[in-house]
Design a protein around this motif. Structure first.
Motif: not given
Length: 775
Positions: A319-338
């Motif tokens: 949850f922390f990881l997704f929260g930080v990525l969301s707050s940074l506006g990061a785009v969820l790509t396949l390498p990102g999922i990896a």
């Protein structure tokens, strides 16, 4: 970018001035096409082209109006071939006229067209016979943004240059620009200010063009063409036009970037169709869920009650990881999922170190609370050292990588930080809560209780035999590199790649042979996933950046492969990325960026190794440990590179050396040094607690006592990678193969190479010092 953007202000022609010329152009194009058709009839043995029906001049206006009404709401060329033959230009370029009266509208926009037809329109308008019909100072320029929600229809504008190379006003005079709310309905406008020179020129320019338009052009695209309502003095202007908030912000950003002097040039672009994207996302999510469940199960099976605590910390970390990525506006790509899944596998490492240390304290006879306190305290140093080295690798990856690699590095760095927080703080809080309520906390079960606890292997004694094994494997790899080489992707060579899907299984050799007729040389063709899907890579005309080249190459692929499809399939259907067959995705990398990626890859490896060496040398106050670690990392990297050389063309999945491969190498470096640092940390502790022990005994004791931690950390990461390898899809399979080999080799080298090499270097140094003392 080759350079930076250039903003220009140009006067415009009115559509009422240009429309009669477009009518002449349409007639001229029809004349040219008719002549070509007659020539083909006399020289070709194929079926003649259908003759155009004659249209009387007094019927043309009515027919054009009827055509526009029929064409309204449609994307591209009319199905009525007779009408299209009589209006070759207007059948793909909707002129800016009133469909009811046939009279041209005012303003500077002369027509609208589907993006698929823009290349054909450009070709028509650049014919010498057509250019001769237009004024010499006329430039026809496309708008930068689509006019419809489907993002398919673009406007064409008429720019008046007065035969000048430079515009009457450029972006260098703009001092500020910002978006503002224009009315209570939420409409927006853009206000801008100019310097003294710009104020003077702008006043004259607007005075000369009252009730006409002035086009705002950047990099040969029209961003806006507002109508001038009156002379503007003082250098402050407002641009209105029914903008949304986002459109106004974009235009303000364009105006603010106007001081940059050179034109921008696209050197890499990538198009991924929703079909491939949806499949990749589904496969990534499936691999993520399965890997997550496997890790949770593994921790409970091996560590009993403590495993549940680790799982709570792991869920919180997610949850922390997704929260930080969301707050940074990061785009969820396949390498990102990896990166998320890999981070999840590595996140248990801190818990494993803590649990193994607590188990050691309990075996020494300490009670539950004291063992917990000492276990956390003694594990902290190893956790920090191991993760700092991985973060260093992630930072280097972020600085020297690009695109997906930077996304992977961002996820890795954030994941390490959040996992440290979860393992050290959240786990400790849960344990304290359980102890305060008298809960009996178990860290093992009857299957895992004495796992690798009574091992006594002489690792220093067998080191030379294992040196021979490593040298033999690396030697085979070097021979393969010399004679076979590596399969470089377009990231390093430059080129265009297309993922093409058929409605039936195909043979790669036959597809390649079909494309030779079109390209002259055989492009690289590989099966990509299922047998009805291939990856086509070509360097054909890679030095050409014109938009028409992309269309030309796609047309060549279509022509070469059309026998594999139903005869009813059109080029537009084949090249549209939202189809179930045809081109699913395309990627283009120019030779300039390929050279930059090569340089970035070399620099990232050099700086990663140098940074790790410096950190270990400072942290352990002895450069020999840094030397052992770096030599071990060279060993790991060479073996992974060798595997890519030996097995490409043999294994049934893609083994290209590209940006993802560099990400894998750097991840392996971070993981391997993490393992080595944990062992180094235990050796340092033993040297402090037992100063009279021989170095050999301290090293053997440290490696033997950390074997359980080494095994569990490697297994939790490997099971995650195996799940991704099986369920993650073909896009990631080569990348995961590199990580699997690297994690296995990295675990081996941290035990059998890094520490023994440091031992040999220290002993060599001692012998040298002893010889000097004797002399």
């Amino acid at each position: 970018l080759q350079g930076t953007a250039s903003l220009e202000f140009w006067e415009t022609y009115e559509n009422t001035e240009i429309y009669p010329l477009l009518e002449l152009a349409n007639a001229k194009i029809k004349e040219i096409k008719d002549a070509e058709s007659k020539q083909n009839e006399t020289t070709s043995t194929t079926t003649p082209v259908a003759q155009n029906k004659e249209v009387k001049s007094d019927e043309k206006g009515e027919e054009l109006v009827k055509m526009l009404k029929e064409k309204e709401g449609k994307d591209s060329t009319l199905a009525n071939k007779d009408v299209a033959n009589n209006y070759p230009l207007f059948s793909i370029l909707n002129p800016s006229i009133d469909p009811r009266s046939g009279q041209p509208f005012g303003y500077s926009m002369v027509g609208r067209a589907h993006y698929k037809d823009t290349a054909t329109i450009n070709r028509y308008l650049n014919l010498p016979q057509i250019k001769a019909l237009f004024p010499r100072d006329l430039r026809l320029i496309w708008g930068v943004k689509a006019d419809d929600k489907a993002e398919s229809i673009y406007s064409l504008y008429a720019i008046k240059t007065y035969n000048k190379v430079k515009p009457p006003l450029d972006g260098g005079v703009i001092t500020s620009a910002r978006d503002e709310i224009a009315d209570q309905k939420g409409g927006a406008e853009v206000s801008m200010s100019m310097n003294a020179e710009g104020t003077r020129i702008w006043a004259r320019l607007t005075a000369d063009n009252v009730d006409r338009c002035i086009a705002i052009v950047m990099d040969n695209y029209v961003y806006s063409a507002p109508k001038v309502n009156g002379e503007i003095k003082g250098g402050r202007s407002s641009i209105t036009g029914g903008f949304s908030i986002t459109e106004a912000k974009d235009l303000a950003n364009v105006l603010k970037s106007g001081k940059l002097p050179a034109p921008a040039k696209i050197i890499q672009e990538e198009v991924v169709g929703p079909s491939l994207g949806k499949e990749s996302i589904n496969m990534g999510m499936i691999s993520f869920i399965i890997a997550f469940m496997v890790v949770l199960l593994y921790m409970v099976v091996f560590y009993n009650h403590a495993g549940w605590v680790a799982n709570v910390a792991l869920v919180a970390n997610l949850f922390f990881l997704f929260g930080v990525l969301s707050s940074l506006g990061a785009v969820l790509t396949l390498p990102g999922i990896a990166g998320i899944v890999l981070t999840m596998g590595m996140a248990v490492d801190a818990n494993v170190i803590i649990f193994e240390r607590i188990k050691e304290e309990m075996r020494a006879g300490k009670g539950g609370r004291l063992a917990l306190t000492d276990g956390f305290k003694h594990a902290l140093s190893a956790i920090i050292d191991g993760n700092v080295t991985t973060i260093i690798t992630g930072i280097v990856l972020f600085v020297f990588g690009s695109g997906p690699i930077q996304g992977f590095a961002t996820t890795l760095i954030i994941g390490i930080l959040t996992s440290l927080f979860s393992a050290i703080l959240i786990s400790r809080l849960i344990f304290e809560w359980m102890l305060s309520r008298g809960v009996d906390i178990r860290f093992d079960n009857k299957f895992s209780r004495n796992f690798l606890t009574n091992v006594n292997i002489d690792f220093i004694g067998i080191r030379k035999k294992l040196y021979v094994v490593s040298i033999a494997i690396i030697s085979i790899g070097i021979i393969s590199l010399v004679y076979k080489g590596l399969n470089y992707g377009i990231d390093f060579t430059g080129g265009r790649t297309y993922i093409v899907r058929f409605d039936k299984d195909v043979k790669v050799a036959e597809v390649r042979q079909s494309l030779v007729k079109e390209f002259g040389d055989a492009p690289e063709v590989k099966t990509f996933g299922a047998a009805n899907q291939v990856k086509i890579t070509t360097k054909f005309m890679i030095d050409k950046n014109e938009a028409s080249v992309d269309s030309l190459i796609e047309n060549k692929i279509f022509t070469g492969l059309k026998n594999y499809y139903p005869q009813s399939l059109t080029f537009n259907e084949f090249s549209t990325s939202n189809q179930n067959t045809g081109i699913l995705s395309s990627q283009k990398v120019g030779p300039t960026i390929a050279e930059d990626i090569k340089l970035g890859a070399v620099l990232s490896l050099v700086f990663a190794l140098l940074s790790i060496f410096i950190y270990i040398a400072i942290r352990f106050k002895n450069w020999q440990w840094g030397m052992g670690g770096v030599i071990s990392l060279f060993h790991d990297s060479l073996i992974v590179i060798s595997m890519y050389s030996i097995f490409y063309g043999i294994l049934p999945f893609n083994l290209e050396v590209d940006q993802a491969f560099i990400a894998a190498i750097l991840t392996i470096i971070g993981y391997s040094i993490n393992d080595s640092v944990i062992i180094f940390d235990r050796i340092r502790e033993y040297r402090t607690l037992h100063p009279k022990w021989e170095l050999k005994d301290s090293i053997n004791g440290a490696i033997n006592h950390t074997l359980s931690r080494t095994f569990n950390t490697s297994m939790t990461t490997i099971v995650v990678l195996v799940v991704i390898f099986i369920f993650g899809g073909d896009v990631l399979r080569g990348f995961i193969f590199a990580l699997l080999v690297g994690i296995g080799v990295g675990t081996y080298s941290s035990v059998f190479n890094a520490t023994p090499v440091a031992y040999d270097v220290i002993k060599w140094r001692e012998r040298k010092n002893a010889q000097k003392a004797v002399k």
